[in-house]
Write a protein that holds these residues in place. Structure first.
Motif, PDB file in Angstrom:
ATOM      1  N   PHE A  10       0.830  -1.204   0.000  1.00  0.00           N
ATOM      2  CA  PHE A  10       0.000   0.000   0.000  1.00  0.00           C
ATOM      3  C   PHE A  10       0.865   1.254   0.000  1.00  0.00           C
ATOM      4  N   ALA A  11       1.943   1.240   0.769  1.00  0.00           N
ATOM      5  CA  ALA A  11       2.823   2.409   0.823  1.00  0.00           C
ATOM      6  C   ALA A  11       3.409   2.717  -0.554  1.00  0.00           C
ATOM      7  N   VAL A  12       3.793   1.677  -1.282  1.00  0.00           N
ATOM      8  CA  VAL A  12       4.341   1.870  -2.632  1.00  0.00           C
ATOM      9  C   VAL A  12       3.269   2.442  -3.559  1.00  0.00           C
ATOM     10  N   LEU A  13       2.086   1.850  -3.527  1.00  0.00           N
ATOM     11  CA  LEU A  13       1.000   2.312  -4.399  1.00  0.00           C
ATOM     12  C   LEU A  13       0.611   3.745  -4.065  1.00  0.00           C
ATOM     13  N   ALA A  14       0.523   4.037  -2.772  1.00  0.00           N
ATOM     14  CA  ALA A  14       0.121   5.379  -2.358  1.00  0.00           C
ATOM     15  C   ALA A  14       1.162   6.420  -2.755  1.00  0.00           C
ATOM     16  N   THR A  15       2.437   6.058  -2.645  1.00  0.00           N
ATOM     17  CA  THR A  15       3.487   7.000  -3.008  1.00  0.00           C
ATOM     18  C   THR A  15       3.463   7.296  -4.506  1.00  0.00           C
ATOM     19  N   GLY A  16       3.368   6.241  -5.310  1.00  0.00           N
ATOM     20  CA  GLY A  16       3.336   6.449  -6.760  1.00  0.00           C
ATOM     21  C   GLY A  16       2.132   7.252  -7.203  1.00  0.00           C
ATOM     22  N   ALA A  17       0.942   6.860  -6.744  1.00  0.00           N
ATOM     23  CA  ALA A  17      -0.273   7.571  -7.139  1.00  0.00           C
ATOM     24  C   ALA A  17      -0.282   8.991  -6.580  1.00  0.00           C
ATOM     25  N   GLY A  18       0.220   9.152  -5.355  1.00  0.00           N
ATOM     26  CA  GLY A  18       0.255  10.485  -4.751  1.00  0.00           C
ATOM     27  C   GLY A  18       1.174  11.439  -5.491  1.00  0.00           C
ATOM     28  N   VAL A  19       2.331  10.933  -5.919  1.00  0.00           N
ATOM     29  CA  VAL A  19       3.263  11.774  -6.672  1.00  0.00           C
ATOM     30  C   VAL A  19       2.649  12.197  -7.998  1.00  0.00           C
ATOM     31  N   PHE A  20       1.979  11.266  -8.669  1.00  0.00           N
ATOM     32  CA  PHE A  20       1.353  11.636  -9.944  1.00  0.00           C
ATOM     33  C   PHE A  20       0.278  12.689  -9.720  1.00  0.00           C
ATOM     34  N   ALA A  21      -0.559  12.498  -8.679  1.00  0.00           N
ATOM     35  CA  ALA A  21      -1.597  13.484  -8.388  1.00  0.00           C
ATOM     36  C   ALA A  21      -0.980  14.849  -8.086  1.00  0.00           C
ATOM     37  N   MET A  22       0.150  14.840  -7.400  1.00  0.00           N
ATOM     38  CA  MET A  22       0.836  16.094  -7.092  1.00  0.00           C
ATOM     39  C   MET A  22       1.362  16.756  -8.359  1.00  0.00           C
TER      40      MET A  22
END
Length: 480
Positions: A10-22
């Motif tokens: 989850f941490a990996v998925l959240a980091t990747g998706a969060g960076v793209f959203a940013m």
């Protein structure tokens, strides 16, 4: 650490998706700085946003489908590597042309959303799926807010290029961890990629979104805008025909016609129109000099801080929705989220003379975003077969983006339709724009009431995460 740790996954998925959203919003407040640094015009600088929008719209559903077919982890890692290359290219870009190319490359990262939702559905225990999807949705929503808030301080303290250098470091680390610890999903769709469907989907999306984003420059009545709209209609019809006849469609139209899917997508279109337009125009409003009769002459950093309540509220409500969904249902949360957006925008249309009013509006709207994002994702994931998760969630994200483009384009007409001698919009233009966005969010709340509610005694995602069919041969319905 165990190889299949769901927390690390989850941490990996959240980091990747969060960076793209940013990355979606990070560059917007800094566009004037980019324009000056690269010695280009304002109209050319806007392509930094337009190119990203078009690229993400094209690649999100296509790579979501490819992930369903060849493996979500494999596709996820490939997408992360492409995003890494795009960020590196943007950080080093010597001119505006290269920066625009870099933004096209970064747009491929839109596929991180559907791939992440699909991996959660495949790998997590059924009881963990709704809460994890809600938490990931909260991170995605908050990522867009982080971009707006962080852009000013980063540019002021460092340089606009650090808007890309920082993601380079984060995405590189995320990619390495994903390679080692994210498991490959066992669920695979049958068939192959419908390249005809992919080409037609890409073509009608570009033909629709390009004139929407450039109409303010080209003119709504120009031949280019009207011609591209006509082309979009024709290509959309051809795409529907090709997908209906394909044995292995890119987007299964039967899934798109499921009541829970089409109603949720309708809400995504309307709510996306309000959300993205507010993200675009509220910072511009507060940065307008008070000599215009409104606005506060705020700096990029100050306008970002006024949006901070939105960031905090959307994250908290997104996390909270995962706990509330089993109790009240995703439909109720979706309706509430859209209604909160309407209330916030209605308040903004009537009262915007003080900075505290802007902060209150941002906070209330943030609550709505967090609830709506999490609910939409759970409703889509809980309504489609496992092998269609990537394509279906990708289309939901796309429809939200299309709505945002429409909302921003129409609001731009209202705001900039009449200008003061100074060249600044009249305050009435913003008032009319905010009123329109409030109406759109209210329509989203009414559309959310059409989402069907199914009660089977299971939490969202339990039956369908296991792929159990209903009597009609569809995935079983769960509480919405």
């Amino acid at each position: 650490m165990p190889r299949k740790s769901t927390r690390l996954t989850f941490a990996v998925l959240a980091t990747g998706a969060g960076v793209f959203a940013m990355l979606q919003s990070l560059i917007a407040p800094a566009l004037p700085t980019v324009q000056h640094a690269l010695h280009t015009s304002q109209s050319t600088a806007t392509w930094v946003m337009t190119a990203y929008l078009l690229s993400a719209s094209v690649f999100t559903p296509i790579l979501g489908r490819i992930g369903d077919l060849i493996g979500k982890k494999r596709t996820l890692v490939a997408v992360l590597l492409v995003v890494l290359a795009g960020c590196l290219l943007a950080a080093l870009a010597p001119n505006i042309g290269m920066l625009i190319v870099a933004r096209v490359v970064q747009g491929v990262g839109g596929a991180l959303f559907p791939l992440s939702f699909g991996i959660i559905r495949d790998e997590f225990a059924p009881s963990e799926v709704p809460g994890s999807i809600s938490n990931l949705s909260a991170v995605i929503a908050a990522g867009g807010g982080v971009g707006i808030v962080a852009a000013g301080p980063i540019v002021s303290a460092l340089d606009y290029r650090w808007l890309f250098w920082i993601p380079v470091v984060v995405v590189a680390a995320t990619t390495l961890i994903a390679l080692r610890y994210v498991p490959e999903s066992p669920n695979r769709a049958e068939g192959k990629v419908s390249w005809l469907g992919a080409v037609l989907l890409s073509a009608w999306l570009v033909a629709l979104l390009l004139p929407l984003s450039q109409a303010g420059t080209w003119g709504w009545g120009s031949a280019r805008v009207l011609g591209l709209f006509a082309v979009a209609v024709v290509l959309f019809a051809l795409w529907l025909l090709a997908e209906a006849r394909s044995r292995s469609p890119l987007i299964d139209l039967r899934v798109m016609r499921l009541p829970a899917v089409w109603t949720t997508n309708t809400v995504a279109l309307l709510f996306g129109a309000g959300m993205y337009a507010l993200w675009s125009f509220l910072p511009a409003f507060v940065q307008t000099p008070s000599s215009a009769g409104y606005g506060f002459g705020a700096s990029v950093t100050t306008s970002g801080l006024l949006m901070l309540p939105m960031l905090l509220a959307m994250f908290c409500s997104g996390i909270l929705s995962g706990r509330l969904a089993p109790v009240v249902g995703a439909k109720a949360l979706l309706t509430t989220g859209a209604a909160l957006g309407a209330v916030a925008l209605g308040f903004l249309a009537l009262w915007h003379a003080a900075q505290w009013q802007i902060a209150v509006v941002a906070g209330v709207f943030g609550l709505g975003i967090g609830l709506a994002f999490a609910s939409m994702a759970n409703l889509i994931v809980g309504s489609v077969p496992p092998e269609q998760t990537g394509a279906a969630t990708g289309m939901n994200a796309n429809i939200r983006t299309i709505g945002g483009s429409i909302g921003a384009a129409v609001t731009s007409v209202l705001v900039t339709g009449r200008l003061q001698p100074s060249g600044l919009p009249y305050g009435s233009g913003y008032t009319h724009g905010f009123t329109l966005l409030a109406v759109l969010c209210l329509a989203a709340a009414l559309a959310a009431l059409l989402v069907p509610v199914h009660r089977t005694g299971r939490a969202t995602g339990t039956a369908r995460a296991a792929g159990e069919p209903s009597e009609a041969g569809r995935p079983t319905a769960v509480r919405g």
